[in-house]
Write a protein that holds these residues in place. Structure first.
Motif, mmCIF file in Angstrom:
data_model
loop_
_atom_site.group_PDB
_atom_site.id
_atom_site.type_symbol
_atom_site.label_atom_id
_atom_site.label_comp_id
_atom_site.label_asym_id
_atom_site.label_seq_id
_atom_site.Cartn_x
_atom_site.Cartn_y
_atom_site.Cartn_z
ATOM 1 N N ILE A 41 0.851 -1.183 0.000
ATOM 2 C CA ILE A 41 0.000 0.000 0.000
ATOM 3 C C ILE A 41 0.889 1.235 0.000
ATOM 4 N N SER A 42 0.526 2.221 -0.801
ATOM 5 C CA SER A 42 1.267 3.486 -0.887
ATOM 6 C C SER A 42 0.305 4.632 -0.629
ATOM 7 N N MET A 43 0.759 5.603 0.163
ATOM 8 C CA MET A 43 -0.079 6.747 0.511
ATOM 9 C C MET A 43 0.676 8.043 0.220
ATOM 10 N N ASN A 44 0.039 8.920 -0.540
ATOM 11 C CA ASN A 44 0.615 10.229 -0.837
ATOM 12 C C ASN A 44 0.016 11.220 0.166
ATOM 13 N N ALA A 162 7.956 8.580 6.002
ATOM 14 C CA ALA A 162 7.644 9.320 4.786
ATOM 15 C C ALA A 162 8.909 9.648 4.004
ATOM 16 N N GLU A 163 8.847 9.503 2.676
ATOM 17 C CA GLU A 163 9.966 9.842 1.812
ATOM 18 C C GLU A 163 9.906 11.334 1.483
ATOM 19 N N LYS A 164 10.907 11.805 0.737
ATOM 20 C CA LYS A 164 11.011 13.234 0.451
ATOM 21 C C LYS A 164 9.771 13.809 -0.222
ATOM 22 N N ALA A 165 9.123 13.018 -1.054
ATOM 23 C CA ALA A 165 7.950 13.508 -1.776
ATOM 24 C C ALA A 165 6.662 13.384 -0.964
ATOM 25 N N GLY A 166 6.786 12.948 0.306
ATOM 26 C CA GLY A 166 5.604 12.814 1.137
ATOM 27 C C GLY A 166 4.872 11.503 0.922
ATOM 28 N N ILE A 167 5.540 10.542 0.290
ATOM 29 C CA ILE A 167 4.930 9.242 0.025
ATOM 30 C C ILE A 167 5.399 8.243 1.078
ATOM 31 N N ILE A 168 4.464 7.435 1.555
ATOM 32 C CA ILE A 168 4.772 6.432 2.555
ATOM 33 C C ILE A 168 4.193 5.105 2.083
ATOM 34 N N HIS A 169 4.946 4.029 2.230
ATOM 35 C CA HIS A 169 4.453 2.744 1.720
ATOM 36 C C HIS A 169 4.975 1.590 2.562
ATOM 37 N N ALA A 170 4.300 0.455 2.445
ATOM 38 C CA ALA A 170 4.707 -0.730 3.202
ATOM 39 C C ALA A 170 4.017 -1.956 2.649
ATOM 40 N N PHE A 205 -4.739 15.665 4.498
ATOM 41 C CA PHE A 205 -3.595 14.868 4.952
ATOM 42 C C PHE A 205 -3.346 13.687 4.012
ATOM 43 N N VAL A 206 -4.376 12.861 3.770
ATOM 44 C CA VAL A 206 -4.234 11.725 2.857
ATOM 45 C C VAL A 206 -4.771 12.149 1.492
ATOM 46 N N LYS A 207 -3.882 12.351 0.538
ATOM 47 C CA LYS A 207 -4.275 12.856 -0.774
ATOM 48 C C LYS A 207 -4.610 11.738 -1.758
#
Length: 228
Positions: A41-44, A162-170, A205-207
């Motif tokens: 799952i990836s979240m921007n 969170a990565e530099k672009a604001g993306i978080i995944h796992a 917050f969650v785009k």
């Protein structure tokens, strides 16, 4: 795009955001590789991680585990080292383990340390840091409760940042997991992210959210369906 990827892409309606349950079902159905694919799952997020007050980082225990065997390394001495071994840690040591790490021999996926070992572990920052393995008290990986930390890591605890672009995944499980198991894991992960909303985050917050498998295509998720 290969014929296989074109065929998979054809099963997903372009520009459609699917309810979380449907998105997971679609990704699970399309996971047809010869190995057990990981479902991710990836979240921007609407954050700028370059600002300290907008960083999102933490850990979450997935109710059904990740399906992955996690190798745990522990920096500890004496009784705490024995406690780590008894709890199932794969690698345990102090100066000897630090020497192996310096040589690039890192045979673990999660690193735990007792507080008294941080002077030693701190010198390994240039090696462990870039790999995301540096123990951190905020993540529960610098602790005297070695048994609890090792058990949690082995049971499917996931670390997120969170990565530099604001993306978080796992990874939230394997394609062989049942639909409800993956859905429960996804909701647990999303809930942990939402509870980690930083004070500096403004607006939405969650785009965007998407789920995918190791060899599959991404499927957009309707953000409004995340709460269930």
């Amino acid at each position: 795009m290969t014929k296989r990827m074109k065929a998979l892409a054809a099963t997903v309606v372009a520009d459609k955001a699917y309810p979380l349950n449907e998105a997971i079902s679609l990704v699970k159905t399309n996971a047809k590789a010869k190995f057990d694919e990981t479902i991710e799952i990836s979240m921007n997020l609407g954050i700028d991680p370059r600002h300290a007050d907008q960083m999102v980082r933490g850990v979450v225990g997935l109710p059904n585990g990740t399906g992955k065997t996690v190798r745990v390394g522990v920096f500890a001495r004496g009784p705490k080292a024995d406690e780590a071994r008894a709890a199932g840690a794969d690698v345990v040591g102090a100066d000897d383990l630090a020497a192996l790490v310096q040589e690039g021999k890192i045979d673990f996926d999660r690193c735990i340390a007792t507080p008294d070992m941080m002077a030693l572990v701190g010198r390994l920052g240039k090696v462990l840091g870039p790999r995301g393995l540096m123990p951190n008290p905020k993540l529960g990986t610098v602790t005297m409760d070695v048994k609890g930390a090792v058990t949690a890591a082995k049971a499917g605890q996931v670390e997120f940042r969170a990565e530099k672009a604001g993306i978080i995944h796992a990874g939230i499980g394997k394609a062989s997991f049942g639909q409800e198991e993956l859905l429960a894991n996804a909701r647990a992960f999303v809930d942990a992210i939402q509870k980690s909303r930083p004070t500096g985050a403004k607006g939405t917050f969650v785009k965007k959210v998407a789920v995918s498998s190791t060899m599959g295509v991404g499927v957009s998720v309707d953000v409004s369906s995340l709460q269930g």
